[in-house]
Design an enzyme around this catalytic site. Structure first.
Site, PDB file in Angstrom:
ATOM      1  N   GLY A  13       0.871  -1.179   0.000  1.00 43.68           N
ATOM      2  CA  GLY A  13       0.000   0.000   0.000  1.00 43.68           C
ATOM      3  C   GLY A  13       0.903   1.221   0.000  1.00 43.68           C
ATOM      4  N   GLY A  15      -0.232   4.455  -0.391  1.00 49.25           N
ATOM      5  CA  GLY A  15      -1.132   5.623  -0.318  1.00 49.25           C
ATOM      6  C   GLY A  15      -0.568   6.666   0.633  1.00 49.25           C
ATOM      7  N   GLY A  18       1.377   4.955   3.484  1.00 52.19           N
ATOM      8  CA  GLY A  18       2.520   4.276   2.879  1.00 52.19           C
ATOM      9  C   GLY A  18       3.641   5.244   2.530  1.00 52.19           C
ATOM     10  CB  ILE A 122      -1.601   0.281   9.218  1.00 49.99           C
ATOM     11  CG1 ILE A 122      -0.173   0.209   9.789  1.00 49.99           C
ATOM     12  CG2 ILE A 122      -2.232   1.630   9.540  1.00 49.99           C
ATOM     13  CD1 ILE A 122       0.723   1.391   9.409  1.00 49.99           C
ATOM     14  CG  ASN A 124      -9.143   1.080  10.181  1.00 46.30           C
ATOM     15  OD1 ASN A 124      -8.809   0.474  11.185  1.00 46.30           O
ATOM     16  ND2 ASN A 124      -9.146   2.397  10.100  1.00 46.30           N
ATOM     17  NE  ARG A 155      -5.528  10.126  16.281  1.00 46.52           N
ATOM     18  CZ  ARG A 155      -5.997   9.305  15.355  1.00 46.52           C
ATOM     19  NH1 ARG A 155      -6.728   8.252  15.684  1.00 46.52           N
ATOM     20  NH2 ARG A 155      -5.758   9.538  14.076  1.00 46.52           N
ATOM     21  CG  HIS A 179      -8.095   1.442  15.637  1.00 46.83           C
ATOM     22  ND1 HIS A 179      -7.612   2.491  16.371  1.00 46.83           N
ATOM     23  CD2 HIS A 179      -8.175   1.879  14.364  1.00 46.83           C
ATOM     24  CE1 HIS A 179      -7.409   3.518  15.571  1.00 46.83           C
ATOM     25  NE2 HIS A 179      -7.743   3.174  14.345  1.00 46.83           N
TER      26      HIS A 179
HETATM   27  O1  TXD Z   1      -4.715   3.189  13.598  1.00 45.90           O
HETATM   28  C1  TXD Z   1      -4.890   2.678  12.526  1.00 45.90           C
HETATM   29  N1  TXD Z   1      -4.694   1.379  12.374  1.00 45.90           N
HETATM   30  C2  TXD Z   1      -5.327   3.464  11.365  1.00 45.90           C
HETATM   31  C3  TXD Z   1      -5.782   2.764  10.207  1.00 45.90           C
HETATM   32  C4  TXD Z   1      -5.226   4.873  11.354  1.00 45.90           C
HETATM   33  C5  TXD Z   1      -5.484   5.574  10.209  1.00 45.90           C
HETATM   34  C6  TXD Z   1      -5.897   4.937   8.980  1.00 45.90           C
HETATM   35  N2  TXD Z   1      -6.097   3.544   9.084  1.00 45.90           N
HETATM   36  C7  TXD Z   1      -6.323   2.736   7.880  1.00 45.90           C
HETATM   37  O2  TXD Z   1      -5.116   2.594   7.174  1.00 45.90           O
HETATM   38  C8  TXD Z   1      -7.265   3.313   6.864  1.00 45.90           C
HETATM   39  O3  TXD Z   1      -8.591   3.131   7.255  1.00 45.90           O
HETATM   40  C9  TXD Z   1      -6.886   2.475   5.656  1.00 45.90           C
HETATM   41  O4  TXD Z   1      -7.517   1.199   5.750  1.00 45.90           O
HETATM   42  C10 TXD Z   1      -5.393   2.257   5.807  1.00 45.90           C
HETATM   43  C11 TXD Z   1      -4.544   3.067   4.862  1.00 45.90           C
HETATM   44  O5  TXD Z   1      -4.799   4.427   5.010  1.00 45.90           O
HETATM   45  P1  TXD Z   1      -4.250   5.482   3.909  1.00 45.90           P
HETATM   46  O6  TXD Z   1      -4.644   6.827   4.344  1.00 45.90           O
HETATM   47  O7  TXD Z   1      -2.833   5.219   3.574  1.00 45.90           O
HETATM   48  O8  TXD Z   1      -5.170   5.047   2.666  1.00 45.90           O
HETATM   49  P2  TXD Z   1      -4.913   5.271   1.115  1.00 45.90           P
HETATM   50  O9  TXD Z   1      -4.185   6.534   0.870  1.00 45.90           O
HETATM   51  O10 TXD Z   1      -6.250   5.060   0.461  1.00 45.90           O
HETATM   52  O11 TXD Z   1      -3.927   4.063   0.705  1.00 45.90           O
HETATM   53  C12 TXD Z   1      -4.332   2.740   0.600  1.00 45.90           C
HETATM   54  C13 TXD Z   1      -3.570   2.156  -0.564  1.00 45.90           C
HETATM   55  C14 TXD Z   1      -3.941   2.781  -1.915  1.00 45.90           C
HETATM   56  O12 TXD Z   1      -2.779   3.348  -2.528  1.00 45.90           O
HETATM   57  C15 TXD Z   1      -4.508   1.633  -2.728  1.00 45.90           C
HETATM   58  O13 TXD Z   1      -4.169   1.690  -4.097  1.00 45.90           O
HETATM   59  C16 TXD Z   1      -3.815   0.457  -2.042  1.00 45.90           C
HETATM   60  O14 TXD Z   1      -3.877   0.759  -0.670  1.00 45.90           O
HETATM   61  N3  TXD Z   1      -4.423  -0.823  -2.345  1.00 45.90           N
HETATM   62  C17 TXD Z   1      -3.703  -1.962  -2.428  1.00 45.90           C
HETATM   63  N4  TXD Z   1      -2.402  -2.172  -2.233  1.00 45.90           N
HETATM   64  C18 TXD Z   1      -1.962  -3.429  -2.398  1.00 45.90           C
HETATM   65  N5  TXD Z   1      -2.764  -4.471  -2.731  1.00 45.90           N
HETATM   66  C19 TXD Z   1      -4.076  -4.283  -2.919  1.00 45.90           C
HETATM   67  N6  TXD Z   1      -4.870  -5.333  -3.249  1.00 45.90           N
HETATM   68  C20 TXD Z   1      -4.586  -2.980  -2.769  1.00 45.90           C
HETATM   69  N7  TXD Z   1      -5.829  -2.448  -2.889  1.00 45.90           N
HETATM   70  C21 TXD Z   1      -5.721  -1.135  -2.624  1.00 45.90           C
END
Ligand code: TXD
Length: 318
Positions: A13, A15, A18, A122, A124, A155, A179
């Site tokens: 990931g 995003g 990441g 990480i 959700n 926090r 969480h």
């Molecule tokens: O405390 C905690 N655990 C959290 C969790 C705090 C904040 C955010 N939390 C969760 O982290 C949030 O609810 C998301 O489930 C994740 C990732 O958050 P982020 O803000 O980085 O989300 P993005 O920017 O949408 O990035 C997710 C990336 C994106 O680039 C997609 O293209 C990719 O995941 N993605 C994949 N990567 C690999 N393999 C697959 N199959 C895939 N599908 C989507």
């Protein structure tokens, strides 16, 4: 093997979180970083940009991007943020189904290419995703953990600092449970300069209660302010602190989503508990005394996590 060889850290990931993980891992000299994402060429673009910060920052890590799981081969540590956020009109089940599908795919590939890695999840819904990852990959329980409590405690520490004016450095916070809004921040075990929060001069029970509530809703507060997406700087920093403790065998105590085998009376589930992280991964889970009220709040949180596990079963993922 040369024990001074750099660690390989793969991020599944690329995003918002990441990208920050990649930057912070390089800044902390954790090792070389591989960013994987399913979006075509995007991780290569972000990795190249972050790599190009290293000459300016005076860092030696390499950062590479990929769309191929083969490139995570032999990783020492994997951090997973893959998933999609909840979109308007999407039910909880729809979201769980989509992210569980993604996590199943991630787990199969991590097992295939990096079966000896430590894994920090990480994505959700956190407690369900780390449980699913462990079940699908079959990787050792002490090497698979979820990040949430470090962020929730950060926090809480920030809010305590804002309220007391004391540096966050002298503030510790203790958060248990899943969480989400059932998490259990524990003021009795949180301290300001070593003084339990409940004994801190001039801090009323009402003020403590307000900070506890703000902590439990901490993610939602940021979502509402950002309007698109969720928090990413502090979540990344939190996972990096866990990674550092494992890779440098620091043996720090962090609240992490860990696999329970009877701790606090819970079995076969992941939930946030205080754990010592070192070279073996989860080296110890601490069981502390809870009041009846604190235990019932934790039970309530465990029930919510158990509910997600049941949903995963009902949807055919377990
Ligand atoms: O405390 C905690 N655990 C959290 C969790 C705090 C904040 C955010 N939390 C969760 O982290 C949030 O609810 C998301 O489930 C994740 C990732 O958050 P982020 O803000 O980085 O989300 P993005 O920017 O949408 O990035 C997710 C990336 C994106 O680039 C997609 O293209 C990719 O995941 N993605 C994949 N990567 C690999 N393999 C697959 N199959 C895939 N599908 C989507």
């Amino acid at each position: 093997m040369n024990k001074y060889k750099r660690n390989k850290i793969s991020l599944i990931g690329a995003g918002q979180i990441g990208a920050n993980l990649a930057m912070m891992a390089a800044q902390k000299n954790l090792g070389d970083v591989v960013m994987f994402d399913v979006v075509e060429s995007m991780p290569m673009g972000k990795a190249l940009d972050i790599h190009q910060t290293t000459p300016v920052q005076g860092l030696s890590s390499t950062i590479t991007g990929t769309n191929s799981y083969a490139d995570i081969e032999g990783s020492d540590l994997i951090i997973i943020t893959a998933g999609i956020p909840r979109k308007p009109g999407m039910s909880r089940d729809d979201l769980l189904q989509t992210n569980a599908k993604i996590m199943t795919d991630v787990a199969q590939n991590v097992k295939k290419y990096a079966p000896n890695a430590f894994v920090i999840v990480i994505s959700n819904p956190l407690d369900a995703m780390v449980y699913l990852f462990q079940k699908v990959s079959g990787m050792p329980k002490q090497k698979v953990l979820g990040m949430a409590g470090v962020l929730d405690a950060a926090r809480f520490r920030t809010f305590i600092s804002m309220e007391t004016g004391v540096s966050v450095e002298d503030i510790t916070a203790f958060v248990l449970g899943g969480h989400g809004d059932t998490m259990v921040p524990l003021p009795r075990y949180s301290t300001v300069g070593g003084i339990p929060l409940t004994e801190y001069p001039g801090l009323s029970a009402e003020k403590i209660d307000a900070m506890v509530k703000r902590t439990a809703g901490g993610g939602g507060e940021i979502v509402a302010l950002l309007k698109t997406g969720s928090a990413f700087f502090a979540p990344a920093a939190s996972a990096i602190a866990m990674a550092e403790s494992i890779l440098f065998d620091k043996k720090r105590i962090f609240p992490c989503a860990v696999y329970c085998e009877g701790e606090y009376g819970y079995k076969d589930m992941h939930i946030g508990l205080p754990a010592m992280l070192g070279a073996e991964g989860i080296e110890k889970i601490l069981e502390v005394k809870l009041t009846a009220e604190e235990k019932s709040a934790l039970d309530n949180s465990a029930k919510a996590v158990e509910g997600l596990k049941e949903d995963l079963k009902r949807l055919g993922f377990l």
